[in-house]
Motif scaffolding. Structure first.
Motif, PDB file in Angstrom:
ATOM      1  N   GLY A 217       0.953  -1.208  -0.165  1.00 19.05           N
ATOM      2  CA  GLY A 217       0.140   0.095  -0.107  1.00 19.05           C
ATOM      3  C   GLY A 217       0.764   1.326   0.002  1.00 19.05           C
ATOM      4  N   ARG A 218      -0.070   2.331   0.190  1.00 15.64           N
ATOM      5  CA  ARG A 218       0.943   3.851   0.193  1.00 15.64           C
ATOM      6  C   ARG A 218       2.096   3.629   1.469  1.00 15.64           C
ATOM      7  N   THR A 219       2.925   4.063   1.312  1.00 18.49           N
ATOM      8  CA  THR A 219       3.922   4.029   2.218  1.00 18.49           C
ATOM      9  C   THR A 219       3.294   4.872   3.564  1.00 18.49           C
ATOM     10  N   LYS A 220       2.687   6.090   3.411  1.00 17.93           N
ATOM     11  CA  LYS A 220       2.254   6.724   4.346  1.00 17.93           C
ATOM     12  C   LYS A 220       0.947   6.024   4.970  1.00 17.93           C
ATOM     13  N   GLY A 221       0.575   5.125   4.794  1.00 22.66           N
ATOM     14  CA  GLY A 221      -0.782   4.213   5.251  1.00 22.66           C
ATOM     15  C   GLY A 221      -1.811   4.519   4.415  1.00 22.66           C
ATOM     16  N   PHE A 222      -3.054   3.782   4.731  1.00 27.73           N
ATOM     17  CA  PHE A 222      -4.364   4.065   4.222  1.00 27.73           C
ATOM     18  C   PHE A 222      -5.422   4.371   5.062  1.00 27.73           C
ATOM     19  N   ILE A 223      -5.324   4.259   6.271  1.00 28.08           N
ATOM     20  CA  ILE A 223      -6.185   4.652   7.450  1.00 28.08           C
ATOM     21  C   ILE A 223      -6.152   5.981   7.929  1.00 28.08           C
ATOM     22  N   ASN A 224      -5.300   6.875   7.228  1.00 29.11           N
ATOM     23  CA  ASN A 224      -4.834   8.049   7.612  1.00 29.11           C
ATOM     24  C   ASN A 224      -6.165   9.092   8.053  1.00 29.11           C
ATOM     25  N   THR A 225      -7.243   8.932   7.217  1.00 26.82           N
ATOM     26  CA  THR A 225      -8.493   9.618   7.369  1.00 26.82           C
ATOM     27  C   THR A 225      -9.053   9.176   8.598  1.00 26.82           C
ATOM     28  N   LEU A 226      -9.164   7.909   9.013  1.00 27.23           N
ATOM     29  CA  LEU A 226      -9.672   7.375  10.241  1.00 27.23           C
ATOM     30  C   LEU A 226      -9.082   7.918  11.542  1.00 27.23           C
ATOM     31  N   VAL A 227      -7.501   7.874  11.266  1.00 29.66           N
ATOM     32  CA  VAL A 227      -6.601   8.226  12.430  1.00 29.66           C
ATOM     33  C   VAL A 227      -6.961   9.637  12.711  1.00 29.66           C
ATOM     34  N   ALA A 228      -7.086  10.646  11.771  1.00 38.44           N
ATOM     35  CA  ALA A 228      -7.349  12.073  11.811  1.00 38.44           C
ATOM     36  C   ALA A 228      -8.667  12.183  12.651  1.00 38.44           C
ATOM     37  N   GLY A 229      -9.758  11.513  12.067  1.00 40.38           N
ATOM     38  CA  GLY A 229     -10.885  11.495  12.650  1.00 40.38           C
ATOM     39  C   GLY A 229     -10.842  11.279  14.260  1.00 40.38           C
ATOM     40  N   GLN A 230     -10.309  10.047  14.418  1.00 38.54           N
ATOM     41  CA  GLN A 230     -10.133   9.620  15.958  1.00 38.54           C
ATOM     42  C   GLN A 230      -9.569  10.831  16.655  1.00 38.54           C
ATOM     43  N   LEU A 231      -8.342  11.233  16.160  1.00 45.51           N
ATOM     44  CA  LEU A 231      -7.482  12.447  16.727  1.00 45.51           C
ATOM     45  C   LEU A 231      -8.454  13.520  17.246  1.00 45.51           C
TER      46      LEU A 231
END
Lengths: 448, 448
Positions: free
Chosen positions: A91-105
């Motif tokens: 997958g993308r090196t940065k990750g693919f659940i970033n939007t979920l992580v941002a939402g949780q934060l």
């Protein structure tokens, strides 16, 4: 067809020819602790700082994975081929659940983070390695750390050959911002470049100490004034005794001074090995401006390429199940930890009464949450003492000295209560008291 | 309650102040390739070397996980609490599927490996990083690499500041053992310490070349004679056109000269992010003798702590489902790759007939398996050329120059055929031929 190599002597390497980080005495201590733990399986172990996994069942993995798969189909609108690619492919090196992580934060911490400023990592440890590697480019570059300090960051620094400068925590209350400012000045005066300061603001590992909110604000000011970055590592923030959240440094950071490292090991589970870093600093280069997160992702392509798609999918599913409110989802386990910490503090008070302090010479700090309590004892709390304690009294703990990069802590030990039942904690503290009494007989306590 | 930091100017970092590995031109190339790939989604892409995941369904993850859980209960005799701990908790740094990995290596490769000499890693990339970090301790330490070379190892070397010395592959046939011996002598004469030589013996990325078996034996002799270690990376060994296996260097290694790095990305799936390293070398230190694997595990505690339990459990389940015979389990996907490679070679022969070589100036190597073919062209195959090719002809490939640590390969391009259907390959080669013709018109070919 076989041939005999001309020189069939098995290759033997010399440890002294291998990298210096392997000679780190902390590694020997970790090996020792593991070995003692295995040798005394029936001992009450206050040693490991691991979370409690008793509230999970293996079927939860499948449920979480399916939740994420449904999300991909229904919310992200992916067809079967795209779903398959997400789960099975690089997958993308940065990750693919970033939007979920941002939402949780946002929901849990009030941190507003651009998903593109987040790199999902193979645990918080990889995030530390990447941040240190990016920031420390030159032999003059140093990292300030709160002392006592989590061994993950000092280990990563050793591996990369980065010099660590300890800044002592204030008695009873986390890092002193003025001490950080002074350390920056001192290092600069000595021709070095302090690049960042690492700290765990909430219920730190190993000290249990927390940074008061006014000190957080002052530390941000110090960072801005001195041109320092702060590396905030916050694995324990959900687990306050009073159940109330403190603002993270990142939530207070209006000037991109904070690189925030997070872990889902304590709030989801360690076996997923998912952490992340928010690195929203701008990086100016000859080809234009990037985000520090993009630079970290480039480095990540040289450490692990990308973070396990499986781990991301399962953690992503757990975030979705929680409606991105992981703090609420952690209420039950948080109550478990709080109950344990209260039990530990109460049992310490019962076993070592304040009235007898002069006689028994034992005292401890009063963390406001988290997993750890530091106990001060009137004897040397080193590895041989820990081994005696395990053998003769059936209780394990962690010597604190290994957490002090510049020495110290010889009469301190760390107790972790995250992984025990209240009954075992009670039993363990009584055993510890018997050990302390035996040590007092063994070696008369010098004046403190 | 809010305060305004005294200096609210957002932090901006200078790229020149960050670590030098971030200035690696290879990183810019990777970024460029990703960006071009996104910009031309309809192009036939011969660029990524990723495996084909079309034979998997998401439900296979659950099946594999359940297979592993059943194994834990029935074969390892674990109760519910121990199973829960295995899946959800931090695990042993070395990994917990080591015995299954050792069994698979025995069954598939004839490699006899002590499970304790194996470290399970977050993909082969982490294994490379750990091995380089352990071996290269001193500024005089250098790593020899087959050139052209996989960017994962050169990237890890850049991140760690390790000097890489390229040893050119022999025309058409992998590394020349005598060239390795000469490079060792040369480096020693120059006061440097060649610590190991990295190579991909089977169907290398990027060259597609394989090391003939007699050369493997000779290389082992050279290693023993010169006191060199060999780092063998073997992700493509299962995918021979003739379906026959070549002995790995590790299978021939009677003197612990070979550190063998493996990946389950191609033989299971990349999304699990599971690799491993066999490091059965003895390390002599003041406290006695350890295995190099134990030293790598110590370093791993500073990079990722441990490898995802989920990933290990799912790959473990797949190994069990295959009866530890992963080569057999890979027959279908192996046939898919072989069919693609045959198609690619046949289409190249049709598009660039040998009779017209003088006119079109295009030739290529004939790999015996794997994912990659290297095409020699009579024009500069650089990034602008690749971009023109994408824009005007709808086909993507990888410039080879980035794979040469000391320069070279300017008129070479890499085609990967692992991820396409035969129809797309046919179409892609025709587009490539049109591009080559257009380039010939654009810039008259100089004498080769």
């Amino acid at each position: 067809m076989t041939t005999t190599p001309r020189a069939a002597e098995p290759a033997t390497l010399l440890l002294e020819d291998l990298h210096g980080s392997l000679a780190d005495p902390l590694l020997d201590q970790m090996t020792f602790l593991n070995e003692v733990t295995l040798r005394y399986p029936d001992a009450v172990s206050f040693a490991p700082g691991r979370p409690y996994e008793g509230l999970f069942e293996p079927a939860d993995v499948t449920t979480a994975l399916n939740t994420y798969l449904t999300h991909l189909r229904e919310e992200e609108g992916l067809g079967p081929a795209a779903v398959r690619e997400r789960i099975f492919q690089y997958g993308r090196t940065k990750g693919f659940i970033n939007t979920l992580v941002a939402g949780q934060l946002q929901a849990d911490e009030g941190i507003t983070a651009d998903p593109e400023a987040i790199v999902v990592t193979a645990g918080a440890q990889e995030a530390m390695l990447l941040v240190l590697r990016a920031l420390c480019a030159d032999p003059r570059d140093v990292l300030l750390v709160a002392s006592p300090c989590y061994v993950g960051i000092t280990g990563a620094a050793r591996l990369l050959g980065v010099t660590v400068v300890p800044v002592p925590e204030a008695p009873g209350g986390g890092l002193d911002p003025e001490a950080v400012a002074a350390a920056v000045r001192e290092q600069r005066a000595a021709g070095r470049r302090p690049r960042a300061c690492y700290l765990v603001p909430d219920f730190a590992n190993p000290s249990g100490a927390s940074l008061p909110v006014p000190a957080r604000r002052r530390l941000l000011d110090v960072a801005a004034e001195t041109g320092l970055l702060l590396i905030e590592d916050d694995p324990y923030g959900f687990f306050a005794l009073d159940g109330r959240s403190r603002p993270t440094l990142k939530a207070l950071d209006t000037a991109h001074r904070v690189i925030h490292i997070g872990s889902y090991a304590k709030t989801c589970f360690p076996g997923a090995r998912i952490g992340y870093v928010i690195a929203d600093q701008r990086v100016a280069g000859p080809a234009g401006t990037t985000l520090l997160a993009d630079e970290l992702a480039k480095l990540k392509s040289m450490t692990t390429v990308n973070t396990s798609a499986l781990g991301q999918a399962v953690v992503g599913g757990m975030l979705l199940q929680a409606g991105l409110r992981l703090r609420d989802a952690n209420k039950a386990v948080g109550a478990f930890y709080a109950d344990n910490l209260r039990t530990l503090l109460a049992e310490l008070a019962a076993a070592f009464p304040p009235a007898g302090r002069e006689r028994h010479g034992v005292c401890w700090n009063l963390p406001e949450g988290g997993f750890f309590v530091v106990v001060s004892v009137p004897f040397t709390a080193d590895e041989p003492a820990m081994e005696r304690c395990a053998r003769e009294h059936g209780v394990l703990w962690t010597p604190m000295a290994g957490f002090y990069p510049a020495g110290g802590g010889e009469r301190l030990l760390r107790l972790s209560c995250s992984y025990l039942t209240p009954d075992r904690i009670r039993d363990g503290v009584r055993r510890l008291a018997a050990f302390a009494a035996a040590e007092a007989d063994r070696e008369p306590a010098p004046a403190n």
